[in-house]
Write a protein that holds these residues in place. Structure first.
Motif, mmCIF file in Angstrom:
data_model
loop_
_atom_site.group_PDB
_atom_site.id
_atom_site.type_symbol
_atom_site.label_atom_id
_atom_site.label_comp_id
_atom_site.label_asym_id
_atom_site.label_seq_id
_atom_site.Cartn_x
_atom_site.Cartn_y
_atom_site.Cartn_z
ATOM 1 N N LEU A 121 65.903 15.248 -50.044
ATOM 2 C CA LEU A 121 64.461 15.190 -50.244
ATOM 3 C C LEU A 121 64.040 13.752 -50.202
ATOM 4 O O LEU A 121 62.942 13.177 -49.625
ATOM 5 N N TYR A 122 64.735 13.075 -50.913
ATOM 6 C CA TYR A 122 64.434 11.339 -51.125
ATOM 7 C C TYR A 122 64.200 10.737 -49.668
ATOM 8 O O TYR A 122 63.443 10.131 -49.553
ATOM 9 N N GLN A 123 65.479 11.059 -49.141
ATOM 10 C CA GLN A 123 65.419 10.375 -47.627
ATOM 11 C C GLN A 123 64.259 10.856 -46.857
ATOM 12 O O GLN A 123 63.655 9.837 -46.033
ATOM 13 N N LEU A 124 64.035 11.974 -46.896
ATOM 14 C CA LEU A 124 63.058 12.633 -45.732
ATOM 15 C C LEU A 124 61.728 12.220 -46.416
ATOM 16 O O LEU A 124 60.749 11.792 -45.434
ATOM 17 N N ILE A 127 61.089 8.367 -45.267
ATOM 18 C CA ILE A 127 60.943 8.309 -44.117
ATOM 19 C C ILE A 127 59.331 8.737 -43.657
ATOM 20 O O ILE A 127 58.464 7.989 -42.804
ATOM 21 N N PHE A 128 58.961 10.020 -43.779
ATOM 22 C CA PHE A 128 57.833 10.447 -43.505
ATOM 23 C C PHE A 128 56.694 9.911 -44.221
ATOM 24 O O PHE A 128 55.423 10.090 -43.428
ATOM 25 N N ASP A 132 58.660 2.372 -48.536
ATOM 26 C CA ASP A 132 59.751 1.208 -48.228
ATOM 27 C C ASP A 132 60.523 1.406 -46.905
ATOM 28 O O ASP A 132 61.780 0.808 -47.011
ATOM 29 N N TYR A 133 59.997 2.106 -45.837
ATOM 30 C CA TYR A 133 60.950 2.439 -44.619
ATOM 31 C C TYR A 133 59.726 2.475 -43.743
ATOM 32 O O TYR A 133 58.627 3.160 -44.096
ATOM 33 N N PRO A 134 59.826 2.118 -42.440
ATOM 34 C CA PRO A 134 58.789 2.231 -41.266
ATOM 35 C C PRO A 134 58.461 3.665 -41.100
ATOM 36 O O PRO A 134 59.382 4.581 -41.117
ATOM 37 N N MET A 135 57.149 3.837 -41.222
ATOM 38 C CA MET A 135 56.702 5.339 -41.191
ATOM 39 C C MET A 135 57.090 6.126 -39.936
ATOM 40 O O MET A 135 57.069 5.412 -38.716
ATOM 41 N N TRP A 136 57.401 7.279 -39.892
ATOM 42 C CA TRP A 136 58.119 7.795 -38.604
ATOM 43 C C TRP A 136 56.789 8.175 -37.831
ATOM 44 O O TRP A 136 57.327 7.941 -36.588
ATOM 45 N N GLU A 137 55.613 8.616 -38.274
ATOM 46 C CA GLU A 137 54.585 8.825 -37.272
ATOM 47 C C GLU A 137 53.457 7.690 -37.655
ATOM 48 O O GLU A 137 53.667 6.947 -38.370
#
Length: 308
Positions: A121-124, A127-128, A132-137
């Motif tokens: 759950l944390y990783q998804l 990301i979405f 602290d990570y480039p947004m998926w969309e």
């Protein structure tokens, strides 16, 4: 067959086995002499030396007790695996050899699953939403209506699926056996290649040494996909995974480098690989549960119940 002993003369943990302090103390109830080593043995010769004349041996997942060790330690009557035992073939103890010598081997399962669910759950979400990570969309996305496929619907896979259903995701699964209770809860069974093609996120939750994703499967998976591995080891053919990751649009997530399964150490450096480099199931609560199950197995072998 387990001997109805009440106490071992000597019990040795050949390496750190993650027992909580109270469990380490309780071991003294089950053996006249208890030796707990705090480092991993360098080789089989050292394992044999540490075991010596012990009747009971505890081992974690970081060392192997092979035939050569068992045959040089004739006093062994019990081996307790303080780690997951999924199958005889994947175990780090030669269970067939142990059986030949009248040694009982007991392992544990399902002690770190909640931490794995939290990791997924944390990783998804990270990301979405672009935390602290480039947004998926281009815009933040909820897990609502996210198409997720789970490969392997054992205990942890089932728990991950339940959590994602609760968050509104559309969950399908592939497993060797159908899970009617999970289908009633809202999960959909799909053949493996169909599942890979149809879902934006695929999560592998397989037993150790089970490799299901090869060139054909990665071709079905396609691009602009997220592959997350929560298995103890890799679930993918390394070469096929490497080829799939040549597309910067694809993203691979795992907790440990063992789950990535790349002995060269090159894949972990790629920008489209997120490896936490730690086992997400090894939490404080997991160690409590692990300790309980290890002690339960010792009592089972000795023919003692908790009130003895």
């Amino acid at each position: 067959m387990a001997q109805m002993e009440k106490k071992f003369q000597k019990l040795v943990a050949i390496e750190p086995v993650s027992l909580i302090p109270s469990a380490q103390e309780e071991l003294k109830q089950y053996a006249d002499q208890v030796i707990l080593y705090e480092d991993i043995p360098a080789d089989e010769e050292e394992i044999v030396r540490r075991i010596g004349d012990a009747e009971a041996v505890l081992v974690s997942y970081t060392s192997q007790i092979r035939r050569q060790v068992i045959e040089q330690c004739p006093n062994i009557r019990y081996i307790g695996m303080c780690c997951s035992l999924y199958s005889e073939e994947s175990a780090n103890v030669d269970i067939a050899c142990a059986r030949e010598h009248g040694i009982q081997v007991l392992g544990i399962r399902d002690y770190g699953d909640r931490g794995v669910v939290e990791y997924v759950l944390y990783q998804l979400v990270r990301i979405f939403h672009g935390f602290d990570y480039p947004m998926w969309e281009k815009e933040p996305l909820e897990l609502t209506d996210l198409k997720v496929g789970i490969v392997g619907l054992g205990v942890s896979g089932g728990m991950i699926g339940d959590a994602l259903l609760m968050m509104g995701a559309r969950v399908s699964y592939y497993s060797r056996t159908r899970k009617p209770e999970k289908e009633q809860a809202g999960m959909t069974y799909r053949p493996l290649n169909d599942l890979l093609e149809e879902n934006q996120v695929v999560i592998t939750c397989l037993n150790k040494n089970v490799i299901l994703l090869k060139e054909e499967q990665f071709s079905c998976l396609g691009t602009k996909k997220i592959l997350m591995n929560t298995s103890i080891g890799t679930a993918s053919d390394t070469g096929a995974l490497r080829n799939w990751l040549e597309s910067a649009e694809n993203l691979y997530c795992c907790d440990t480098e063992a789950a990535l399964g790349d002995p060269s150490g090159e894949l972990v450096k790629q920008e489209n690989v997120i490896c936490m480099k730690t086992s997400v199931g090894r939490t404080k609560q997991a160690f409590v549960l692990l300790s309980k199950k290890v002690l339960d197995n010792i009592r089972l072998h000795l023919g003692r119940n908790e009130d003895s």
